[in-house]
Design a protein around this motif. Structure first.
Motif, PDB file in Angstrom:
ATOM      1  N   GLU A 201       0.793  -1.050   0.085  1.00 43.74           N
ATOM      2  CA  GLU A 201       0.248  -0.148  -0.089  1.00 43.74           C
ATOM      3  C   GLU A 201       1.026   1.470   0.034  1.00 43.74           C
ATOM      4  O   GLU A 201       0.576   2.378  -0.736  1.00 43.74           O
ATOM      5  CB  GLU A 201      -0.717   0.281   1.233  1.00 43.74           C
ATOM      6  N   ASN A 202       2.034   1.065   0.551  1.00 36.94           N
ATOM      7  CA  ASN A 202       2.989   2.157   0.762  1.00 36.94           C
ATOM      8  C   ASN A 202       4.103   2.381  -0.246  1.00 36.94           C
ATOM      9  O   ASN A 202       4.470   3.459  -0.678  1.00 36.94           O
ATOM     10  CB  ASN A 202       3.800   2.458   1.808  1.00 36.94           C
ATOM     11  N   PHE A 203       4.130   0.997  -0.720  1.00 38.30           N
ATOM     12  CA  PHE A 203       5.319   0.858  -1.731  1.00 38.30           C
ATOM     13  C   PHE A 203       4.879  -0.082  -2.949  1.00 38.30           C
ATOM     14  O   PHE A 203       5.263  -1.311  -3.063  1.00 38.30           O
ATOM     15  CB  PHE A 203       6.814   0.320  -1.200  1.00 38.30           C
ATOM     16  N   PRO A 204       4.127   0.285  -3.643  1.00 35.76           N
ATOM     17  CA  PRO A 204       3.661  -0.332  -4.807  1.00 35.76           C
ATOM     18  C   PRO A 204       4.669  -1.079  -5.688  1.00 35.76           C
ATOM     19  O   PRO A 204       5.550  -0.565  -6.038  1.00 35.76           O
ATOM     20  CB  PRO A 204       2.769   0.555  -5.663  1.00 35.76           C
ATOM     21  N   GLY A 205       4.432  -2.284  -6.002  1.00 31.78           N
ATOM     22  CA  GLY A 205       5.533  -3.123  -6.811  1.00 31.78           C
ATOM     23  C   GLY A 205       6.688  -3.768  -5.950  1.00 31.78           C
ATOM     24  O   GLY A 205       7.496  -4.605  -6.490  1.00 31.78           O
ATOM     25  N   PHE A 206       6.756  -3.576  -4.566  1.00 33.96           N
ATOM     26  CA  PHE A 206       7.513  -4.272  -3.713  1.00 33.96           C
ATOM     27  C   PHE A 206       6.780  -5.203  -2.985  1.00 33.96           C
ATOM     28  O   PHE A 206       5.780  -5.179  -2.773  1.00 33.96           O
ATOM     29  CB  PHE A 206       8.239  -3.110  -2.886  1.00 33.96           C
ATOM     30  N   ASN A 207       7.645  -6.298  -2.535  1.00 35.98           N
ATOM     31  CA  ASN A 207       7.200  -7.322  -1.686  1.00 35.98           C
ATOM     32  C   ASN A 207       6.668  -6.736  -0.295  1.00 35.98           C
ATOM     33  O   ASN A 207       7.268  -5.716   0.129  1.00 35.98           O
ATOM     34  CB  ASN A 207       8.074  -8.361  -1.478  1.00 35.98           C
ATOM     35  N   SER A 208       5.498  -7.273   0.326  1.00 36.69           N
ATOM     36  CA  SER A 208       5.181  -6.815   1.703  1.00 36.69           C
ATOM     37  C   SER A 208       6.348  -7.552   2.686  1.00 36.69           C
ATOM     38  O   SER A 208       6.537  -8.544   2.667  1.00 36.69           O
ATOM     39  CB  SER A 208       3.874  -7.503   1.966  1.00 36.69           C
ATOM     40  N   MET A 209       6.766  -6.419   3.387  1.00 31.31           N
ATOM     41  CA  MET A 209       7.655  -6.731   4.659  1.00 31.31           C
ATOM     42  C   MET A 209       7.260  -5.793   5.676  1.00 31.31           C
ATOM     43  O   MET A 209       7.759  -4.905   6.217  1.00 31.31           O
ATOM     44  CB  MET A 209       8.976  -6.506   4.054  1.00 31.31           C
TER      45      MET A 209
END
Length: 251
Positions: A201-209
């Motif tokens: 939601e905060n970093f589109p295109g990145f994996n969720s961590m």
């Protein structure tokens, strides 16, 4: 004859004979090495045994990429392949072998590069020249330094610097600049406008961590960039032997 997939520990005599060793964990579904480590005793089996123990507990909200892969393999009805890559070493040699494997194998679940990768890992001749001839930058006391050695080749310096770190958000917010370093040389200088949980939601295109943090920001003003860019990290802020944390603060 014992099934090799059921072996989960070495006997004391084997432990004594092995000494320090470097091992690989392999995904039997595609033959891919997904983790490299060093250890003694039964360290090689600890990851799989640890993942089994975690399955029996409730409330675990952080599952590493490594344990996720182990669980996926087990849920498919297969078993992780354990390979002792080199044994009979002292600890110092094992550090070097582990680091060399981590540097050369892509897509590992290891959070960071191996021992001394920052100092002696793979480099272009131009990087070698900079390592020995670049001047150190003058510390202003407001820098947050991130080592992006294993990320820089796959991302822009900005994306490599901003995602995703285990850190104290309030302490990170005190930094006036974020310096992305590769092999101890500054390759990017940024201002973090906001630190946010590292989720899509905060970093589109990145994996969720979700247990880590990333920042949204911009490149620092040109005069600030010129103060740091392509200069060497001062010796006092270089990672110590065996240290895994890629974050350094100068304040």
């Amino acid at each position: 004859m014992q099934d090799p997939h059921t072996l989960s520990e070495f006997s004391p005599s084997i432990v004594k004979a092995l000494g320090y060793y470097v091992y690989r964990l392999i995904d039997p579904r595609n033959g891919e090495t997904f983790y490299v480590g060093k250890g003694i005793g039964n360290r090689v089996f600890a990851h799989v045994n640890g993942s089994l123990a975690m399955d029996e507990s409730d409330g675990e909200d952080e599952i590493s990429e490594k344990l996720t892969r182990i669980r996926e393999i087990r849920n498919s009805g297969l078993a992780v392949i354990h390979i002792i890559h080199r044994h009979g070493m002292d600890e110092s040699t094992a550090f070097e072998v582990e680091a060399a494997l981590i540097d050369v194998l892509p897509g590992l679940a290891n959070d960071q590069g191996g021992h001394a990768s920052n100092e002696r890992g793979p480099m272009h001749p131009f990087q070698i020249q900079q390592k020995f001839e670049a001047p150190e930058f003058d510390v202003m006391g407001n820098e947050l330094i991130v080592s992006v050695n294993r990320l820089g080749t796959a991302r822009t310096p900005y994306d490599a610097a901003r995602f995703a770190w285990r850190l104290d958000r309030k302490k990170a917010e005190r930094a006036k600049v974020v310096l992305a370093t590769e092999h101890g040389i500054v390759i990017g200088v940024f201002v973090a406008d906001q630190w946010l949980p590292a989720v899509p939601e905060n970093f589109p295109g990145f994996n969720s961590m979700p247990t880590r943090w990333g920042f949204v920001g911009h490149e620092a003003p040109q005069e600030v960039v010129q103060h740091y860019l392509r200069k060497k990290l001062p010796q006092v802020y270089k990672r110590e032997r065996g240290a895994a944390n890629p974050i350094r603060y100068t304040y």
